[in-house]
Design a protein around this motif. Structure first.
Motif, PDB file in Angstrom:
ATOM      1  N   VAL A   1       0.866  -1.185   0.000  1.00  0.00           N
ATOM      2  CA  VAL A   1       0.000   0.000   0.000  1.00  0.00           C
ATOM      3  C   VAL A   1       0.900   1.231   0.000  1.00  0.00           C
ATOM      4  CG1 VAL A   1      -1.801   1.242   1.242  1.00  0.00           C
ATOM      5  CG2 VAL A   1      -1.743  -1.273   1.306  1.00  0.00           C
ATOM      6  N   PHE A   2       0.602   2.157  -0.884  1.00  0.00           N
ATOM      7  CA  PHE A   2       1.373   3.396  -1.012  1.00  0.00           C
ATOM      8  C   PHE A   2       0.479   4.591  -0.716  1.00  0.00           C
ATOM      9  CE2 PHE A   2       3.336   0.408  -3.940  1.00  0.00           C
ATOM     10  CZ  PHE A   2       4.697   0.589  -3.739  1.00  0.00           C
ATOM     11  N   ILE A   3       1.050   5.607  -0.088  1.00  0.00           N
ATOM     12  CA  ILE A   3       0.408   6.910  -0.060  1.00  0.00           C
ATOM     13  C   ILE A   3       1.043   7.686  -1.214  1.00  0.00           C
ATOM     14  CG2 ILE A   3       2.013   7.908   1.639  1.00  0.00           C
ATOM     15  CD1 ILE A   3      -0.421   9.549   2.689  1.00  0.00           C
ATOM     16  N   ALA A   4       0.203   8.314  -2.028  1.00  0.00           N
ATOM     17  CA  ALA A   4       0.684   9.020  -3.220  1.00  0.00           C
ATOM     18  C   ALA A   4       0.269  10.481  -3.125  1.00  0.00           C
ATOM     19  CB  ALA A   4       0.093   8.385  -4.470  1.00  0.00           C
ATOM     20  N   ARG A   5       1.236  11.377  -3.142  1.00  0.00           N
ATOM     21  CA  ARG A   5       0.949  12.813  -3.188  1.00  0.00           C
ATOM     22  C   ARG A   5       0.672  13.174  -4.639  1.00  0.00           C
ATOM     23  NH1 ARG A   5      -0.135  14.012   1.956  1.00  0.00           N
ATOM     24  NH2 ARG A   5       1.485  13.187   3.285  1.00  0.00           N
ATOM     25  N   VAL A   6      -0.535  13.712  -4.890  1.00  0.00           N
ATOM     26  CA  VAL A   6      -0.935  14.004  -6.262  1.00  0.00           C
ATOM     27  C   VAL A   6      -1.422  15.441  -6.389  1.00  0.00           C
ATOM     28  CG1 VAL A   6      -1.547  11.600  -6.757  1.00  0.00           C
ATOM     29  CG2 VAL A   6      -3.301  13.159  -5.888  1.00  0.00           C
ATOM     30  N   ASP A   7      -1.338  15.958  -7.606  1.00  0.00           N
ATOM     31  CA  ASP A   7      -1.877  17.269  -7.961  1.00  0.00           C
ATOM     32  C   ASP A   7      -2.910  17.054  -9.054  1.00  0.00           C
ATOM     33  OD1 ASP A   7      -0.141  18.734  -6.283  1.00  0.00           O
ATOM     34  OD2 ASP A   7       1.434  18.683  -7.805  1.00  0.00           O
ATOM     35  N   GLY A   8      -3.868  17.942  -9.130  1.00  0.00           N
ATOM     36  CA  GLY A   8      -4.848  17.876 -10.205  1.00  0.00           C
ATOM     37  C   GLY A   8      -6.088  17.088  -9.827  1.00  0.00           C
ATOM     38  N   GLU A   9      -6.985  16.989 -10.790  1.00  0.00           N
ATOM     39  CA  GLU A   9      -8.244  16.279 -10.613  1.00  0.00           C
ATOM     40  C   GLU A   9      -8.199  14.961 -11.378  1.00  0.00           C
ATOM     41  OE1 GLU A   9     -10.881  17.022  -8.646  1.00  0.00           O
ATOM     42  OE2 GLU A   9      -9.601  18.630  -7.885  1.00  0.00           O
ATOM     43  N   PRO A  10      -8.878  13.952 -10.870  1.00  0.00           N
ATOM     44  CA  PRO A  10      -8.884  12.663 -11.568  1.00  0.00           C
ATOM     45  C   PRO A  10      -9.573  12.769 -12.928  1.00  0.00           C
ATOM     46  CG  PRO A  10     -10.457  12.637  -9.749  1.00  0.00           C
ATOM     47  CD  PRO A  10      -9.684  13.922  -9.644  1.00  0.00           C
ATOM     48  N   GLN A  11      -9.043  12.045 -13.880  1.00  0.00           N
ATOM     49  CA  GLN A  11      -9.618  11.966 -15.221  1.00  0.00           C
ATOM     50  C   GLN A  11      -9.945  10.498 -15.474  1.00  0.00           C
ATOM     51  OE1 GLN A  11     -10.064  14.891 -17.020  1.00  0.00           O
ATOM     52  NE2 GLN A  11      -9.299  15.789 -15.121  1.00  0.00           N
ATOM     53  N   ILE A  12     -11.226  10.163 -15.544  1.00  0.00           N
ATOM     54  CA  ILE A  12     -11.614   8.770 -15.754  1.00  0.00           C
ATOM     55  C   ILE A  12     -12.327   8.628 -17.093  1.00  0.00           C
ATOM     56  CG2 ILE A  12     -11.717   8.259 -13.295  1.00  0.00           C
ATOM     57  CD1 ILE A  12     -14.784   8.509 -13.485  1.00  0.00           C
ATOM     58  N   ASP A  13     -12.289   7.407 -17.646  1.00  0.00           N
ATOM     59  CA  ASP A  13     -12.917   7.182 -18.947  1.00  0.00           C
ATOM     60  C   ASP A  13     -14.221   6.383 -18.847  1.00  0.00           C
ATOM     61  OD1 ASP A  13     -12.107   4.598 -18.459  1.00  0.00           O
ATOM     62  OD2 ASP A  13     -10.684   4.502 -20.124  1.00  0.00           O
ATOM     63  N   MET A  14     -14.734   6.196 -17.614  1.00  0.00           N
ATOM     64  CA  MET A  14     -15.994   5.495 -17.382  1.00  0.00           C
ATOM     65  C   MET A  14     -15.949   4.039 -17.849  1.00  0.00           C
ATOM     66  SD  MET A  14     -17.701   7.673 -15.750  1.00  0.00           S
ATOM     67  CE  MET A  14     -19.262   6.849 -15.670  1.00  0.00           C
ATOM     68  N   ARG A  15     -14.781   3.460 -17.835  1.00  0.00           N
ATOM     69  CA  ARG A  15     -14.638   2.046 -18.190  1.00  0.00           C
ATOM     70  C   ARG A  15     -14.337   1.255 -16.920  1.00  0.00           C
ATOM     71  NH1 ARG A  15     -14.215   1.534 -23.860  1.00  0.00           N
ATOM     72  NH2 ARG A  15     -14.139   3.554 -24.852  1.00  0.00           N
ATOM     73  N   GLU A  16     -13.097   1.236 -16.490  1.00  0.00           N
ATOM     74  CA  GLU A  16     -12.741   0.519 -15.259  1.00  0.00           C
ATOM     75  C   GLU A  16     -13.213   1.282 -14.024  1.00  0.00           C
ATOM     76  OE1 GLU A  16      -8.893  -1.464 -13.032  1.00  0.00           O
ATOM     77  OE2 GLU A  16      -8.608  -0.516 -14.964  1.00  0.00           O
ATOM     78  N   ILE A  17     -13.086   2.584 -14.052  1.00  0.00           N
ATOM     79  CA  ILE A  17     -13.496   3.421 -12.926  1.00  0.00           C
ATOM     80  C   ILE A  17     -14.780   4.146 -13.295  1.00  0.00           C
ATOM     81  CG2 ILE A  17     -12.847   5.337 -11.408  1.00  0.00           C
ATOM     82  CD1 ILE A  17     -11.127   2.808 -11.038  1.00  0.00           C
ATOM     83  N   ALA A  18     -15.810   3.948 -12.447  1.00  0.00           N
ATOM     84  CA  ALA A  18     -17.109   4.577 -12.699  1.00  0.00           C
ATOM     85  C   ALA A  18     -17.203   5.963 -12.071  1.00  0.00           C
ATOM     86  CB  ALA A  18     -18.226   3.683 -12.162  1.00  0.00           C
ATOM     87  N   GLU A  19     -16.457   6.177 -10.975  1.00  0.00           N
ATOM     88  CA  GLU A  19     -16.501   7.467 -10.282  1.00  0.00           C
ATOM     89  C   GLU A  19     -15.221   7.631  -9.480  1.00  0.00           C
ATOM     90  OE1 GLU A  19     -19.566   9.938  -7.345  1.00  0.00           O
ATOM     91  OE2 GLU A  19     -19.950   7.830  -7.782  1.00  0.00           O
ATOM     92  N   ALA A  20     -14.735   8.859  -9.382  1.00  0.00           N
ATOM     93  CA  ALA A  20     -13.543   9.175  -8.591  1.00  0.00           C
ATOM     94  C   ALA A  20     -13.716  10.572  -8.014  1.00  0.00           C
ATOM     95  CB  ALA A  20     -12.289   9.122  -9.460  1.00  0.00           C
ATOM     96  N   ARG A  21     -13.534  10.670  -6.674  1.00  0.00           N
ATOM     97  CA  ARG A  21     -13.683  11.970  -6.013  1.00  0.00           C
ATOM     98  C   ARG A  21     -12.757  12.051  -4.815  1.00  0.00           C
ATOM     99  NH1 ARG A  21     -19.905  11.874  -5.104  1.00  0.00           N
ATOM    100  NH2 ARG A  21     -19.213  12.437  -3.037  1.00  0.00           N
TER     101      ARG A  21
END
Length: 167
Positions: free
Chosen positions: A115-135
């Motif tokens: 398990v990793f903690i990941a420091r990220v910038d920006g908003e998630p971009q999903i294609d509605m295939r594998e991931i249905a929602e990300a927030r």
């Protein structure tokens, strides 16, 4: 010849249906073969300390989970974590830190998960295939329901982050 991703060859709804079938087949295969697997899970956190949670299209739709994935042959857990973060939510980890390693029984197989903690910038971009929602959610306002393992992994990552700040 142009490199066209396979995901672009079928409509998202058909792709989601194929993912569900593939997930069922994979679980049966694991029960029969009992392979040793390697996987990663990510707890992406933005600059405000909010945690990115996702809903997978091929798992329980009402349950919030984390970005996860398998480690491909020749890949390290860390490389897989970077790849999965980019593939599933279109983000890049600015900092990637392991916080927990455990063997996880998965449908007859044993999965060595980091398990990793990941420091990220920006908003998630999903294609509605594998991931249905990300927030993103504030740590004190995580969504319900969450998978039991996602609860544990988020707690471990946030605990690690708190320890890192106080050191």
């Amino acid at each position: 010849m142009p490199n066209i991703p396979l995901t672009g060859l079928m409509p998202p709804a058909m792709h989601r249906a194929a993912l569900k079938l593939g997930e069922r087949a994979r679980r049966i295969w694991w029960r029969l073969r009992k392979p040793d697997l390697r996987g990663c899970a990510l707890v992406p956190v933005n600059a405000q300390g909010a945690v990115l949670m996702v809903r997978h299209s091929y798992r329980a739709q009402d349950e919030w989970q984390l970005v996860t994935g398998g480690v491909d042959r020749g890949e390290t857990h860390e490389q897989a974590a970077h790849r999965e973060l980019a593939e599933e939510v279109g983000l890049t980890a600015q900092v990637l830190t392991p916080v927990l390693r455990e063997p996880v029984p998965m449908h007859g197989a044993l999965n060595d998960v980091i398990v990793f903690i990941a420091r990220v910038d920006g908003e998630p971009q999903i294609d509605m295939r594998e991931i249905a929602e990300a927030r993103f959610f504030a740590p004190d306002a995580l969504p319900a329901p969450m998978s039991h393992w996602a609860c544990r992994y988020v707690a471990a990552a946030l605990d690690h982050a708190g320890q890192s700040r106080s050191s």
